[in-house]
Design an enzyme around this catalytic site. Sequence first.
Site, PDB file in Angstrom:
ATOM      1  N   GLU A  97       0.841  -1.208   0.000  1.00  0.00           N
ATOM      2  CA  GLU A  97       0.000   0.000   0.000  1.00  0.00           C
ATOM      3  C   GLU A  97       0.868   1.247   0.000  1.00  0.00           C
ATOM      4  O   GLU A  97       1.914   1.277   0.639  1.00  0.00           O
ATOM      5  CB  GLU A  97      -0.881   0.022   1.255  1.00  0.00           C
ATOM      6  CG  GLU A  97      -2.311  -0.432   1.031  1.00  0.00           C
ATOM      7  CD  GLU A  97      -3.152   0.588   0.266  1.00  0.00           C
ATOM      8  OE1 GLU A  97      -2.605   1.393  -0.518  1.00  0.00           O
ATOM      9  OE2 GLU A  97      -4.378   0.571   0.439  1.00  0.00           O
ATOM     10  N   ASP A 101      -4.461   5.754   5.920  1.00  0.00           N
ATOM     11  CA  ASP A 101      -4.993   6.953   6.568  1.00  0.00           C
ATOM     12  C   ASP A 101      -5.854   6.491   7.750  1.00  0.00           C
ATOM     13  O   ASP A 101      -5.338   6.231   8.831  1.00  0.00           O
ATOM     14  CB  ASP A 101      -5.780   7.744   5.519  1.00  0.00           C
ATOM     15  CG  ASP A 101      -6.284   9.088   6.008  1.00  0.00           C
ATOM     16  OD1 ASP A 101      -6.016   9.452   7.146  1.00  0.00           O
ATOM     17  OD2 ASP A 101      -6.967   9.786   5.241  1.00  0.00           O
ATOM     18  N   LYS A 129      -0.634   7.711   8.325  1.00  0.00           N
ATOM     19  CA  LYS A 129      -0.982   8.902   9.121  1.00  0.00           C
ATOM     20  C   LYS A 129      -1.426   8.396  10.480  1.00  0.00           C
ATOM     21  O   LYS A 129      -2.576   8.008  10.654  1.00  0.00           O
ATOM     22  CB  LYS A 129      -2.116   9.663   8.447  1.00  0.00           C
ATOM     23  CG  LYS A 129      -1.705  10.298   7.155  1.00  0.00           C
ATOM     24  CD  LYS A 129      -2.840  11.134   6.609  1.00  0.00           C
ATOM     25  CE  LYS A 129      -2.539  11.583   5.202  1.00  0.00           C
ATOM     26  NZ  LYS A 129      -3.688  12.231   4.555  1.00  0.00           N
ATOM     27  N   ARG A 163       1.498  12.913  -9.283  1.00  0.00           N
ATOM     28  CA  ARG A 163       1.754  11.496  -9.056  1.00  0.00           C
ATOM     29  C   ARG A 163       3.201  11.081  -9.330  1.00  0.00           C
ATOM     30  O   ARG A 163       3.739  10.194  -8.683  1.00  0.00           O
ATOM     31  CB  ARG A 163       0.863  10.668  -9.981  1.00  0.00           C
ATOM     32  CG  ARG A 163      -0.078   9.777  -9.246  1.00  0.00           C
ATOM     33  CD  ARG A 163      -0.779   8.859 -10.212  1.00  0.00           C
ATOM     34  NE  ARG A 163      -2.219   8.969 -10.107  1.00  0.00           N
ATOM     35  CZ  ARG A 163      -2.932   8.573  -9.051  1.00  0.00           C
ATOM     36  NH1 ARG A 163      -2.343   8.039  -8.023  1.00  0.00           N
ATOM     37  NH2 ARG A 163      -4.233   8.713  -9.037  1.00  0.00           N
TER      38      ARG A 163
HETATM   39  P1  5GP Z   1      -8.098   5.020   4.471  1.00  0.00           P
HETATM   40  O1  5GP Z   1      -9.117   3.987   4.122  1.00  0.00           O
HETATM   41  O2  5GP Z   1      -6.872   4.416   5.155  1.00  0.00           O
HETATM   42  O3  5GP Z   1      -8.677   6.147   5.260  1.00  0.00           O
HETATM   43  O4  5GP Z   1      -7.672   5.719   3.149  1.00  0.00           O
HETATM   44  C1  5GP Z   1      -6.714   5.265   2.347  1.00  0.00           C
HETATM   45  C2  5GP Z   1      -6.804   5.902   0.982  1.00  0.00           C
HETATM   46  O5  5GP Z   1      -7.073   7.301   1.038  1.00  0.00           O
HETATM   47  C3  5GP Z   1      -5.455   5.776   0.341  1.00  0.00           C
HETATM   48  O6  5GP Z   1      -5.324   4.537  -0.319  1.00  0.00           O
HETATM   49  C4  5GP Z   1      -5.456   6.969  -0.585  1.00  0.00           C
HETATM   50  O7  5GP Z   1      -6.100   6.635  -1.772  1.00  0.00           O
HETATM   51  C5  5GP Z   1      -6.280   8.007   0.127  1.00  0.00           C
HETATM   52  N1  5GP Z   1      -5.449   8.958   0.886  1.00  0.00           N
HETATM   53  C6  5GP Z   1      -5.461   9.172   2.216  1.00  0.00           C
HETATM   54  N2  5GP Z   1      -4.603  10.142   2.569  1.00  0.00           N
HETATM   55  C7  5GP Z   1      -4.002  10.551   1.433  1.00  0.00           C
HETATM   56  C8  5GP Z   1      -2.995  11.546   1.151  1.00  0.00           C
HETATM   57  O8  5GP Z   1      -2.459  12.246   2.009  1.00  0.00           O
HETATM   58  N3  5GP Z   1      -2.644  11.667  -0.159  1.00  0.00           N
HETATM   59  C9  5GP Z   1      -3.192  10.926  -1.152  1.00  0.00           C
HETATM   60  N4  5GP Z   1      -2.773  11.138  -2.385  1.00  0.00           N
HETATM   61  N5  5GP Z   1      -4.131   9.972  -0.916  1.00  0.00           N
HETATM   62  C10 5GP Z   1      -4.529   9.793   0.369  1.00  0.00           C
END
Ligand code: 5GP
Length: 178
Positions: A97, A101, A129, A163
């Site tokens: 991955e 987040d 994060k 990207r």
């Molecule tokens: P989660 O389900 O862990 O909250 O979110 C994960 C997804 O959110 C990641 O795979 C990504 O697509 C998006 N995401 C979360 N934070 C960021 C960030 O700071 N930058 C980018 N580009 N995508 C993020």
Amino acid sequence: MTEPKILISEEDIRRKVDELAAQISADYEGKGEVTLIAVLKGAFIFLADLSRRLTIPRDVEFMALSSYGKAGATSGAVRVVMDLRDSIEGKHVLVVEDIVDTGKTLQYLLDLLQTREPASLKTCALVRKKDRHEVDVKIDYLGFDIPNVWVVGYGLDYAEHHRTLPYIGVVEPRESRG
Ligand code: 5GP
């Protein structure tokens, strides 16, 4: 669009990917092939670099997921938009991955893959994060913990921008999060 501010330099990423690859190679040594599964699009650069530095037999596969939440906020409802072509039953699977987040996306994916009965299932994430985590998802191999900022580059985008930057940088989205 303004240039992102460097958070993790190209050199720091390179060093960390070397470290992760060495650790993964040591852990899987003698176990046969490991199937690396990357989630598109964000993880494609990390997967390319990591997979080429492993010294163990490996295969690369891709999936694409889409979350139902607004941009920047994962509701936790995730949909598979591109699935694996082959079975992973009995295989050693390592999910690669780009970013974790809240952890909801990765947890969804792990729950799904676990039902397919791999021999083992582990995770590798380049960045996490830490303060944002809502789901206690297991990350076996982690690159960096970062604060709650929107990061781009090294595969990560902001509305499809940035990207292909060689470093991980910070942008300030005009739209506030969630
Ligand atoms: P989660 O389900 O862990 O909250 O979110 C994960 C997804 O959110 C990641 O795979 C990504 O697509 C998006 N995401 C979360 N934070 C960021 C960030 O700071 N930058 C980018 N580009 N995508 C993020």
